[in-house]
Design an enzyme around this catalytic site. Structure first.
Site, PDB file in Angstrom:
ATOM      1  CE  LYS A 702     -38.646 -19.396 -53.863  1.00  0.00           C
ATOM      2  NZ  LYS A 702     -37.349 -19.952 -54.324  1.00  0.00           N
ATOM      3  CD  GLU A 706     -39.425  -5.880 -59.150  1.00  0.00           C
ATOM      4  OE1 GLU A 706     -38.769  -5.220 -59.971  1.00  0.00           O
ATOM      5  OE2 GLU A 706     -40.408  -5.434 -58.552  1.00  0.00           O
TER       6      GLU A 706
END
Length: 739
Positions: A702, A706
């Site tokens: 995934k 961030e």
């Protein structure tokens, strides 16, 4: 088990050192401003000193008289440009007419490039640039978001439709709160300043080394803006010294360097100064208003979340700011709003976890305030309102181990020892506060291509036009390719940072491993098929009657799964076939369409606040992350550590201050734009929670670039409240606000 499934010996999931590390620590890695050739010229940018108006005249005579000056470039003598911005599609998220430097005599913001002085060396160029004089017709400007709120308009963003009746639910709630949070401008400030080196070729083509997060994006920009054939422009970015979003779109040093090279038919380099790094994109100043309503036991009944963000007058820049409030917790009555305020400033730009960093900050502070108002533990409030589905989309999650993040993070932190009352925990003369927050980020995948080539000696070269902005792309892609082909990592090379390589999306959004990694894996799978076909045709082949699904690629061999002694060395197959090559064009699987996909985290923070001085120390952080399969835990941990440090800086230090009378930034240097240093950072622990996801992509990854920053600033702010009993709703939380 399919042909590309990996045995336990796979390099995936191992903390491999950076394959590019030796080049970096020995100074052999070269960046955009470090490629030289004989006769290279240097450009120095002359910037606007007003925020709005017109250029009446530019006098470059004194600069041109300096020995060694080759050109003073302005809007009056620049080369031809495309007539409008509709001739190309910029791959970042801004909408509207991107500014073109030296396009005309309009001044749209302070710091806008108005001239370029080109000389034999940088010292001459900078001196001569200081001699250029500009006469303006200044106009009234506005750079203050708060003063211009009455000029706000709806953002051109696709917001989820309201669900339920939030207003009625708020009126009927046993408990409701109404809050406003303010965030300042922040600038990216990567270690490597933006630079472009344009090497002019004899045939008129341009070989360009650019500071960019997408070589093909820069190539497309140059090609269309300067009306050049695609084959005449090649962009290289082998190493990028940090970007955080600042390289998602071409910055103005690139077109300026190209203009000068085309006019002079010479090679030109333009490097921005640290002060000029504050003259383009940034995280926008923003106000956010939230209202939360709940039952007496803390069950959410209503959420409204409105954001007001600044943008430029020529472009509406939008992010996903408020959507998180409609998905992170279960709530049946939600209304979200997002408005833009146009100002005489440059357009904002994506900055690490764009939108989520701001939106989740407000939501997670508001959840903490609701927990306090309802006298519920902040972690319990979040567990009580846990969302099994993304209500914005009406879809279940492909995987969501957020509960495990809460549990493991809380246990490691010792959350059960937290007292409820503010100002109730002490360490000598210091007030101790414990705060927490949830983090969330999209788990995206974009189309990407990769090429895999086996040489006669058995070495594997894999390539794609992505970049490595310091995240470890070289290393992770090498691991993925080595695992797919069953080769040692020492036998694999990954090539990137070249616009001529197979198509790749911009590096950003935490989707590079999911996108390019999937393409690398598929290219290697296609190459497996070619190897297998050759192996079947060999005399006395042990695979003559087999199918590819019965074969695994391990330790440099093809071998039957059921009888591993039946094997052929890849080198033996290549001896018969010669070099082999395959390319794959990967795209998201249709099975993703039925699911919501996201990365989640739980952040726990301890602060110590000096009761007399108000000084704040973040003494301890535990960040628990659920990000699917972690391809390289060492690289991933580094990404989370960097995000946590940035989140601490966001909470306590980072702020670009502007003099609204001049419309100009005041602290545009690393001396006065405060960021954390080693002395500010103490214990940070990263936990990767096991999360298996066979929907998000074939790798099950995934991304972690961030998520590390999301939720950190709110956890710090919540901890400060717990320590002091003072709720600060405006970042950064500095001494003056706390005292």
């Amino acid at each position: 088990m399919n042909a590309h499934a990996q045995p336990d010996s796979s390099p995936l999931g191992r903390p491999l050192d950076r394959v590019d590390g030796p080049l970096k620590v020995t100074g052999q890695a070269r960046y955009a401003g470090e490629f030289n050739e004989g006769g290279l010229l240097y450009g120095s940018v002359v910037s606007s000193t007003i925020a709005r108006g017109r250029v009446l005249s530019i006098d470059g005579a004194a600069a041109e008289a300096v020995p060694g000056v080759q050109l003073v470039l302005t809007h009056l003598n620049r080369p031809r440009l495309a007539a409008d911005d509709d001739s190309y599609e910029d791959m970042d998220s801004a909408e509207g007419s991107a500014i073109r430097p030296l396009f005309n005599d309009r001044v749209l913001y302070s710091g806008q490039p108005l001239a370029l002085v080109v000389a034999d060396n940088l010292e001459i160029a900078r001196h001569a640039a200081s001699l250029v004089t500009i006469e303006y017709a200044a106009e009234a400007h506005q750079t203050d978001l708060v003063a211009a709120l009455d000029q706000a308009h709806a953002a051109p963003a696709e917001l989820p439709e309201p669900r339920g009746d939030a207003e009625a639910a708020l009126l009927g709630a046993a408990l409701s709160i109404e809050l406003e949070y303010a965030l300042p401008i922040e600038h990216h400030n990567p270690m490597e300043p933006h630079a472009s080196t344009v090497l002019y070729q004899d045939d008129g083509s341009l070989l360009i080394y650019d500071k960019t997060q997408g070589p093909q994006n820069s190539q497309q920009y140059v090609q269309h803006v300067f009306l050049l054939d695609k084959e005449k422009v090649r962009i290289l970015a082998p190493f990028v010294g940090g970007a955080f979003g600042s390289g998602l779109r071409p910055q103005y040093q690139l077109p300026l360097a190209v203009m000068a090279a085309l006019v002079l038919k010479r090679s030109v380099r333009v490097t921005l100064t640290r002060q000029q790094m504050f003259t383009f994109g940034y995280r926008p100043r923003m106000l956010q208003r939230l209202r939360l309503g709940c039952t007496a036991n803390g069950t959410l009944q209503a959420i409204t979340h409105d954001a007001f963000a600044q943008t430029s007058r020529f472009e509406d820049f939008t992010e996903h700011v408020v959507e998180w409030s409609g998905m992170l917790y279960h709530c049946d009555n939600v209304r979200l709003g997002y408005q833009m305020v146009p100002l005489d400033v440059f357009t904002p730009l994506d900055m690490r976890a764009p939108g989520a960093t701001e939106g989740v900050f407000a939501l997670e502070c508001a959840m903490d305030e609701l927990a306090c108002a309802a006298a519920i533990d902040p972690l319990q409030l979040r567990l009580l309102n846990f969302a099994d589905t993304n209500q914005n989309e009406g879809k279940p999650y492909s995987s969501k181990e957020l509960r495990a993040c809460y549990a493991q993070g809380a246990e490691r932190f010792g959350w059960d020892r937290r007292s409820m009352e503010p100002r109730s925990m002490r360490d000598g003369h210091q007030l101790v506060g414990w705060g927490m927050a949830t983090g969330v980020w999209e788990a995206m995948q974009n189309p990407a291509s990769a090429r895999a080539a086996l040489a006669a000696d058995g070495t594997l070269t894999v390539s794609s036009a992505t970049t490595d902005i310091g995240t470890g792309t070289y290393t992770v892609m090498t691991q993925i390719a080595a695992a797919a082909m069953g080769l040692p990592v020492e036998q694999v090379e990954f090539k990137l940072g070249d616009s001529s390589l197979p198509t790749a999306p911009l590096q950003g959004g935490s989707f590079t491993v999911s996108s390019v990694g999937t393409a690398v894996q598929q290219a290697c799978t296609a190459l497996q098929g070619k190897l297998f076909e050759v192996a079947q045709r060999l005399p006395q082949s042990p695979f003559a009657g087999a199918v590819l699904e019965q074969v695994e690629f391990v330790d440099g061999q093809l071998r039957l799964r059921e009888s591993p002694e039946t094997a052929l060395a890849i080198a033996e197959v290549l001896a018969a076939s010669g070099p082999l090559e395959a390319q794959a064009d990967a795209k998201p699987d249709e099975k993703r369409d039925k699911f919501a996909t996201a990365t989640h985290s739980a952040v726990f923070v301890e602060v110590k606040v000096d009761e007399a001085l108000g000084s704040i120390q973040v003494s301890r952080v535990v960040s628990a992350i659920a990000a699917g399969r972690v391809v390289n835990p060492k690289m991933a941990r580094n990404q989370i550590l960097g995000g946590v440090v940035w989140g601490i800086g966001m909470a306590l230090q980072e702020e670009t201050q502007i003099d609204h009378n001049l419309g100009r930034y005041m602290n545009h240097s690393l001396a006065e734009y405060h960021i954390p240093v080693n002395a500010d950072i103490h214990d940070i622990e990263v936990i990767f929670v096991e999360e298996n996801d066979d929907v998000v992509n074939a790798l099950g990854s995934k991304g972690v670039g961030e998520i590390g920053i999301v939720g950190v600033a709110s956890a710090v702010a919540n901890a400060i409240y717990h320590a002091t009993g003072k709720r600060i709703r405006e970042l950064p939380i500095t001494l003056d606000k706390l005292l």
